[in-house]
Design a protein around this motif. Structure first.
Motif, PDB file in Angstrom:
ATOM      1  N   UNK A 118       0.903  -1.172  -0.026  1.00 36.14           N
ATOM      2  CA  UNK A 118      -0.020   0.046  -0.064  1.00 36.14           C
ATOM      3  C   UNK A 118       0.983   1.165   0.307  1.00 36.14           C
ATOM      4  N   UNK A 177      -2.918  -2.004  -5.652  1.00 34.39           N
ATOM      5  CA  UNK A 177      -3.743  -1.151  -5.404  1.00 34.39           C
ATOM      6  C   UNK A 177      -4.309  -0.291  -6.423  1.00 34.39           C
ATOM      7  N   UNK A 207      -7.774  -1.737  -8.292  1.00 34.25           N
ATOM      8  CA  UNK A 207      -8.754  -1.492  -7.645  1.00 34.25           C
ATOM      9  C   UNK A 207      -9.223   0.002  -7.869  1.00 34.25           C
ATOM     10  N   UNK A 208      -8.214   0.989  -7.597  1.00 30.93           N
ATOM     11  CA  UNK A 208      -8.527   2.265  -7.866  1.00 30.93           C
ATOM     12  C   UNK A 208      -9.109   2.493  -9.186  1.00 30.93           C
ATOM     13  N   UNK A 252     -12.732   1.184  -9.702  1.00 20.65           N
ATOM     14  CA  UNK A 252     -13.451   1.930  -8.955  1.00 20.65           C
ATOM     15  C   UNK A 252     -13.951   3.074  -9.753  1.00 20.65           C
ATOM     16  N   UNK A 290      -3.109  11.443  -6.625  1.00 17.97           N
ATOM     17  CA  UNK A 290      -2.900  10.158  -7.557  1.00 17.97           C
ATOM     18  C   UNK A 290      -2.947  10.329  -9.012  1.00 17.97           C
ATOM     19  N   UNK A 331      -4.526   7.767  -2.576  1.00 20.74           N
ATOM     20  CA  UNK A 331      -6.050   7.057  -2.701  1.00 20.74           C
ATOM     21  C   UNK A 331      -6.704   8.239  -3.703  1.00 20.74           C
ATOM     22  N   UNK A 380      -8.800  -0.493   4.020  1.00 23.88           N
ATOM     23  CA  UNK A 380      -7.848  -1.547   4.594  1.00 23.88           C
ATOM     24  C   UNK A 380      -6.477  -0.951   4.748  1.00 23.88           C
ATOM     25  N   UNK A 428      -3.975   1.640   4.654  1.00 21.35           N
ATOM     26  CA  UNK A 428      -4.033   2.669   4.020  1.00 21.35           C
ATOM     27  C   UNK A 428      -4.857   2.872   2.621  1.00 21.35           C
ATOM     28  N   UNK A 429      -5.321   2.012   2.365  1.00 17.73           N
ATOM     29  CA  UNK A 429      -5.972   1.675   1.028  1.00 17.73           C
ATOM     30  C   UNK A 429      -7.385   1.981   1.224  1.00 17.73           C
ATOM     31  N   UNK A 430      -8.038   2.830   0.426  1.00 18.82           N
ATOM     32  CA  UNK A 430      -9.519   3.407   0.434  1.00 18.82           C
ATOM     33  C   UNK A 430     -10.117   3.097  -1.045  1.00 18.82           C
ATOM     34  N   UNK A 431     -11.126   2.409  -0.961  1.00 20.17           N
ATOM     35  CA  UNK A 431     -11.839   1.722  -2.279  1.00 20.17           C
ATOM     36  C   UNK A 431     -13.308   1.964  -1.905  1.00 20.17           C
ATOM     37  N   UNK A 432     -13.985   2.281  -3.276  1.00 20.95           N
ATOM     38  CA  UNK A 432     -15.650   2.594  -3.240  1.00 20.95           C
ATOM     39  C   UNK A 432     -15.979   1.586  -4.424  1.00 20.95           C
TER      40      UNK A 432
END
Lengths: 262, 262
Positions: free
Chosen positions: A1, A110, A113-114, A117, A177, B72, B83, B85-89
């Motif tokens: 991460x 990561x 998944x970013x 999303x 990012x 993120x 989770x 440091x990771x942030x997802x939606x």
């Protein structure tokens, strides 16, 4: 991460790619085609190559009698991607599978998944909600049979949902990012940029006054800068000028002047 | 590209999980919660633990001023998963990330994409389209301000869309890829089964007459067998009977008797 993983590779998988989609419209198929075109990777596009069998090919996948095959569950609707023996559907799923293979997304970490999303949200706003503007009651009814409801829904879309989604995408560009270039995520073009380009292009076709006004507002500068940058990518530019690019028609992105407004 | 890959693992990643979602409704958050509950993995559920800060926490993520952080991009809407440091939606994105870590999906191979495709379709049909039944014109309007349109859309949903999606899911069970048990894909319970359970449970709450009639038709036997099987999983059963499970209210799955029909 840690910081976004930008490792990318092109696989050596030599299996041919086949895209199955309705002929005669850009539609969701266009979101897949742009990846192949930008990457310069050959694909068989049944909408263009299957002639009179293009529609029956789509319908065969959607048939209530179709329960898939030995290694694939059935699909619900096109676009369908065949890659060797593998059969996939659902636009964001096909994009997730294809993008790293075509060098348009990292293969792990990561960032996978970013990007997924971001793409899911863009598709919700500029594909799903745009389709609802002209079919708010039923996909089985013609637009002409749901015009008053379409008018109401479109007013809300233009004034509420469209600025909301554009505002979100602008925030993605404003994030740390998004890197230094015109790209949504990191310092390289990714499939999310191609998806955003197509979604803006289609929505602009459907609602030229509304999108024009929002562009002129200057609030979403990075969104339209990205749009222009993708349009000038050499492979994309060649593609858009070719007869492989279908004209807009009665698909997701439709232009009904009575639904548009400044 | 052989038979479905069923390799699974639980990672040793010790970072804590946090779910951010609206308090007081099951909603999309429930689709995430069920994975943690089935797996018996602890998670901080801010809807239950943040008290008066539960709503402000959600709103903070959705704020037009929020441009994410150093690693993120911003999120569009809840549910949000943190989770470490990771942030997802985006619900299907969070599920895709979590399921292999919780032992509820393979970590690689074709099965990852097959499952993602199935889940995206289930969410389209039983979350997205169900929400549209009571809000066909605008999410910013109350149901009471779009009742005639909701009635029309619900009739089409009950008579056309609901059987179409149930028929598709039944075909997934009929496929060779569904294995010998009650599960959607392969011979083990996966997160797709949990998603289907919640989607049937919510849709049945909203449209008890319609779902009851379709269940009694016998055409979708495997769908309701799966529903019953998930409900009896020890961890799921304990969860459903606990005060961690919210009652249905004014979220995605709402019961308006005037929209239901046999």
């Amino acid at each position: 991460m840690s910081t976004p993983d930008t490792k990318r590779l092109k696989t050596n998988d030599d299996a041919p790619y086949e895209l199955v989609y309705w002929p005669g419209i850009p539609g969701r198929g266009e979101l897949i085609r742009l990846l192949f075109e930008e990457a310069g990777v050959p694909y068989n596009d049944t909408a263009k190559t299957a002639g009179s069998k293009a529609v029956p090919t789509v319908l065969g996948y959607m048939s209530p009698d179709n329960t898939g095959d030995a290694t694939n569950p059935p699909v619900f609707a096109p676009p369908v991607l065949k890659h060797g023996d593998l059969i996939l559907n659902q636009t964001p799923n096909i994009l997730l599978y294809l993008a790293p293979k075509l060098g348009l997304a990292p293969t792990e970490g990561d960032a996978v998944f970013h990007l997924n999303g971001i793409v899911l949200t863009i598709l919700d706003g500029f594909v799903g909600e745009v389709h609802e503007t002209h079919h708010p009651i039923a996909t089985s009814l013609a637009y002409e049979d749901q015009k008053p409801e379409a008018k109401k829904r479109s007013e809300r879309f233009v004034n509420e949902r469209l600025p909301k989604y554009l505002g979100y995408v602008q925030r993605v560009f404003d994030a740390k990012t998004s890197g230094h270039g015109p790209w949504l995520y990191g310092d390289k073009l990714s499939y999310a940029d191609l998806v955003l380009f197509q979604c803006i292009d289609g929505t602009q076709y459907a609602f030229p006054k509304a999108v024009g006004r929002l562009r002129e507002s200057g609030k979403y500068g990075s969104v339209f800068k990205l749009y222009d940058a993708v349009k000038e990518r050499p492979n994309v530019k060649e593609y858009l000028g070719s007869d492989r690019r279908s004209a807009y028609a009665d698909g997701i992105w439709r232009h009904y002047p009575e639904l548009d407004q400044e």
